[in-house]
Design a protein around this motif. Structure first.
Motif, PDB file in Angstrom:
ATOM      1  N   UNK A   8       0.851  -1.193   0.000  1.00 51.06           N
ATOM      2  CA  UNK A   8       0.000   0.000   0.000  1.00 51.06           C
ATOM      3  C   UNK A   8       0.888   1.244   0.000  1.00 51.06           C
ATOM      4  N   UNK A   9       0.322   2.377   0.429  1.00 47.08           N
ATOM      5  CA  UNK A   9       1.049   3.642   0.380  1.00 47.08           C
ATOM      6  C   UNK A   9       0.817   4.428   1.667  1.00 47.08           C
ATOM      7  N   UNK A 462      -4.280   2.473  -3.012  1.00 44.91           N
ATOM      8  CA  UNK A 462      -4.161   2.072  -1.608  1.00 44.91           C
ATOM      9  C   UNK A 462      -5.076   0.873  -1.388  1.00 44.91           C
ATOM     10  N   UNK A 463      -4.568  -0.126  -0.680  1.00 45.32           N
ATOM     11  CA  UNK A 463      -5.337  -1.345  -0.458  1.00 45.32           C
ATOM     12  C   UNK A 463      -5.751  -1.470   0.998  1.00 45.32           C
ATOM     13  N   UNK A 464      -6.933  -1.983   1.192  1.00 46.66           N
ATOM     14  CA  UNK A 464      -7.415  -2.250   2.547  1.00 46.66           C
ATOM     15  C   UNK A 464      -6.622  -3.406   3.140  1.00 46.66           C
ATOM     16  N   UNK A 516      -8.500   5.431 -18.835  1.00 46.57           N
ATOM     17  CA  UNK A 516      -7.764   4.210 -19.151  1.00 46.57           C
ATOM     18  C   UNK A 516      -7.149   3.525 -17.947  1.00 46.57           C
ATOM     19  N   UNK A 517      -7.470   4.002 -16.754  1.00 47.19           N
ATOM     20  CA  UNK A 517      -6.900   3.457 -15.512  1.00 47.19           C
ATOM     21  C   UNK A 517      -7.955   2.616 -14.805  1.00 47.19           C
ATOM     22  N   UNK A 518      -7.576   1.437 -14.349  1.00 49.39           N
ATOM     23  CA  UNK A 518      -8.476   0.566 -13.599  1.00 49.39           C
ATOM     24  C   UNK A 518      -7.790   0.095 -12.328  1.00 49.39           C
ATOM     25  N   UNK A 519      -8.594  -0.375 -11.371  1.00 45.68           N
ATOM     26  CA  UNK A 519      -8.025  -0.946 -10.152  1.00 45.68           C
ATOM     27  C   UNK A 519      -7.120  -2.135 -10.488  1.00 45.68           C
ATOM     28  N   UNK A 520      -7.564  -2.978 -11.423  1.00 45.98           N
ATOM     29  CA  UNK A 520      -6.751  -4.147 -11.792  1.00 45.98           C
ATOM     30  C   UNK A 520      -5.398  -3.707 -12.321  1.00 45.98           C
ATOM     31  N   UNK A 521      -5.414  -2.690 -13.142  1.00 45.23           N
ATOM     32  CA  UNK A 521      -4.155  -2.223 -13.710  1.00 45.23           C
ATOM     33  C   UNK A 521      -3.255  -1.630 -12.623  1.00 45.23           C
ATOM     34  N   UNK A 522      -3.831  -0.853 -11.730  1.00 49.29           N
ATOM     35  CA  UNK A 522      -3.031  -0.262 -10.655  1.00 49.29           C
ATOM     36  C   UNK A 522      -2.460  -1.332  -9.734  1.00 49.29           C
ATOM     37  N   UNK A 523      -3.186  -2.421  -9.559  1.00 50.19           N
ATOM     38  CA  UNK A 523      -2.687  -3.518  -8.729  1.00 50.19           C
ATOM     39  C   UNK A 523      -1.485  -4.208  -9.375  1.00 50.19           C
TER      40      UNK A 523
END
Length: 698
Positions: A8-9, A462-464, A516-523
């Motif tokens: 995470x951040x 940021x991930x839970x 063009x940004x998705x959660x999957x891509x950011x992960x």
């Protein structure tokens, strides 16, 4: 924990340093190194290392509070939300929608910032929304839009900094405000580059510089103009670049030539030989950068001041080229994303202008409303706070503590107390929350998922990692519940992923295009730089890579050219005089953050920085009769503050410095001047006239 290791951040500054959260012995979580994230490569400051301390129920809110009989008492969520809805509805019915206001924060995720702006305009129908990021980087944003047609803190990644030839760092103390970023200027020097620091104080960052220029606070504009004068006089302009890629040079050059070096020396206190040395160091390498922070920006002429430094880059061909350019070191954790998606008084999602009919139509279509129902621009942050209790009767505030952080803070506190109704959603019982009629306990960084956008324009996930304490809900859940109680059943999901999908559509085609940004891509990736449009045809194929480096082909103006803006020196709004003979400037210390509402609850950080102080030169201390540690009273036209003297030769004799993290008698922002920049509406935090009045021997 939801996983054994959660990448995470950090919840603090705009570096958004990467970190891993792992189960801690005996319960809770611990921060461990995440070396794969390129911004910090595993390094963390003390605030990041100790961030899990704020997850403890011992230091945070875990139940809604409602004011009963003049005191805040625990209540259930249904009662608390009903009270807020009733207070806002009553104000809207009695005084109209613009009597309701919303105030947000630069620490809110993109999803929260987006939903908050939508809530204000769709549910309340009010134009009165702004956020504390107005106090942070708004002057740099205004100057960037004026010159380049687009504002993104850094138009290049931080990894470019060590590879340039010279960096001028203006009004930034990286060593204390963003410690992991100091390695980039250290590597710059190791690679043979040079560092120039412009700061009235010899800070820990200035000690690293090859050249330290210490101008009088509020004179950075004159300093930049004096350097541009010398660049022209010494034939160091890039005439081909100016001809091919810019407009407005003749007017800007004429304005600069009125600031001859000896005149600038009298204004700034920086000698002509040092000015010439700075020009030589900046111009001789093939590449160079100017990076500004709050020093030149938090002024009543901050937009022009930043514009003068941009002109310096343009005149020498140092913008829109690899390893060169102007950049702003954004301060708050999501200060960049917070201003892109609708919490700012004059903007819609995607960094669209609220006054642009096409932008209004696009966003209204996404929201399913008539564009004619969208309110126009509202008041800027300080103007909004100043209007409380008069034109504004009720306020919903999320993630900010203006009782400590706003200029002329005693007046702002008085205005808050005069409201008919105040609701605050926060992690802790801040000084502002203590004044509220209803306080809602909300989740924080490790207890929720969502995106932030760091100072490079890099969108991050940021991930839970942990579940919040019982009794705590997310800000999106709060807005969902309030919208329903106020008659809007749809359009405010509590799930951040759903909100982000709508944000993508709302931002599509805008300057800050996230489509063009998705959660999957950011992960999968270490962030994606905006703009990042989606494929037009929606077909499976190569994704847009994002845009790490802006302006390499053209600037974001109509004609593709960067615009010089002619600017001239003018004094600070409040010059010293016989009654108030000293200049006060303000800033941060390494162990505290912003208003300190969270960091002051962490034992390790409090031990390192337990309270405010007044930094002063020995000559000033001698005239006052003050010894190190003596309690000094600092008085401005707006109030007084008391703090121990800290005597050092690292500051100019005509200037005192105070950090602004504390409430009470040492509240620095009791003193500061709310004089506003005419373009950005930024208050002049960095310079006001004071006198040092009394000394107590403890």
């Amino acid at each position: 924990m939801t996983a054994s290791v959660t990448p995470t951040h950090c919840p603090y500054c705009a570096l958004q340093c990467g970190m891993n959260l792992t189960p801690a012995p005996g319960g809770g979580v611990a921060v461990t190194e995440r070396a794969d994230f390129p911004v910090n490569r595993g390094a963390l400051c003390g605030k990041g290392r100790t961030a899990p301390a704020l997850l403890s129920s011992r230091v945070r809110l875990t139940s809604p509070l409602v004011r009963t009989g003049g005191v805040l008492v625990p209540a259930g969520w249904d009662e608390a939300l009903a009270r807020i809805a009733e207070g806002l509805a009553r104000t809207r019915a009695d005084h109209g929608p613009d009597a309701c206001a919303v105030f947000g924060g630069g620490g809110l995720t993109n999803e929260k910032a987006y939903a908050l702006g939508k809530f204000a305009r769709v549910v309340l129908g009010t134009s009165q929304i702004d956020y504390n990021g107005r106090f942070c980087m708004s002057s740099a944003a205004a100057a960037g839009i004026r010159a380049f047609g687009l504002d993104r803190g850094l138009p290049f990644p931080l990894e470019d900094v060590p590879r340039t030839g010279c960096v001028i760092l203006v009004g930034s103390n990286l060593a204390e405000t963003m410690p992991p970023a100091l390695r980039f200027v250290t590597e710059l020097k190791e690679n043979g580059g040079t560092l120039i620091v412009v700061d009235p104080r010899r800070t820990r960052t200035a000690e690293q510089a090859d050249l330290h220029l210490a101008p009088r606070p509020g004179t950075d504009l004159a300093l930049a103009l004096g350097m541009l004068h010398l660049i022209v006089a010494e034939g160091r302009t890039d005439e081909e670049y100016v001809r091919d890629r810019t407009s407005g040079w003749e007017e800007a050059r004429a304005a600069a030539m009125a600031h001859w070096p000896e005149y600038v020396e009298r204004i700034t206190g920086v000698s002509v030989p040092l000015l010439r040395q700075a020009v030589r160091m900046f111009c001789e390498p093939g590449n160079a950068m100017v990076l500004t922070a709050r020093g030149p920006e938090q002024q009543s002429k901050g937009t022009d001041t930043v514009g003068a430094w941009i002109n310096l880059c343009l005149a020498t061909g140092r913008a829109g080229r690899p390893l060169s350019g102007y950049g702003c070191l954004t301060g708050q954790g999501n200060g960049q994303g917070g201003r892109e998606h609708g919490q700012k008084a004059d903007q819609l999602p995607g960094y669209r202008k609220l006054t642009d009919p096409a932008a209004r139509r696009h966003v209204a279509e996404v929201w399913g409303i008539d564009p004619d129902t969208l309110p126009g621009p509202g008041r800027s942050a300080y103007e909004l706070l100043d209007a409380m209790g008069t034109d504004i009767r009720s306020l919903l505030l999320m993630g900010s503590n203006p009782v400590v952080s706003a200029p002329r803070a005693a007046h702002v506190e008085e205005r808050l107390r005069s409201l008919d109704f105040l609701a605050v959603a926060d992690v802790v019982l801040s000084e502002t929350a203590e004044l509220a009629d209803v306080v809602l306990p909300v989740t924080q960084w490790a207890e929720e998922s969502g995106t932030t956008t760091n100072l490079e324009g890099r969108v991050l996930l940021r991930r839970r990692a942990v579940d919040p304490p019982e009794g705590v809900r997310g800000d999106l859940d709060v807005l969902h519940g309030l919208a329903a109680l106020l008659g809007v059943e749809k359009g405010f999901p509590a799930d951040p992923g759903e909100v982000f999908e709508e944000l993508r559509r709302a931002s599509a085609g805008g300057p800050a295009d996230y489509s063009g940004i998705t959660y999957d891509r950011l992960a999968r990736e270490n962030g994606v730089f905006w703009p990042c449009p989606a494929d037009d045809d929606g077909a499976d194929g190569p994704q847009h890579p994002g845009t790490p480096r802006l302006f390499l082909d053209r600037f974001a103006t109509e004609d593709g050219r960067a615009r010089f803006v002619p600017v001239s020196h003018r004094p600070v709004a409040e010059e010293p005089d016989d009654e108030y003979p000293v200049l006060l400037t303000t800033g941060r210390v390494v162990a505290q953050y912003q208003s300190g509402a969270q960091t002051r609850r962490v034992d390790e950080l409090n031990a390192a920085a337990p309270g405010p102080f007044v930094e002063m030169h020995p000559r000033l201390a001698e005239r006052l009769g003050a010894a190190d540690g003596d309690a000094v009273t600092v008085v401005s036209r707006r109030g007084r503050a008391v703090a121990p003297a800290r005597i050092t030769t690292a500051i100019r004799p005509d200037t005192v410095f105070m950090p602004f993290h504390w409430p009470g008698e040492g509240r620095t922002n009791t003193l500061t001047n709310p004089a506003l920049d005419p373009v950005s509406r930024m208050p002049e935090f960095k310079a006001c006239a004071v006198r040092l009045e009394a000394v107590r021997k403890d």
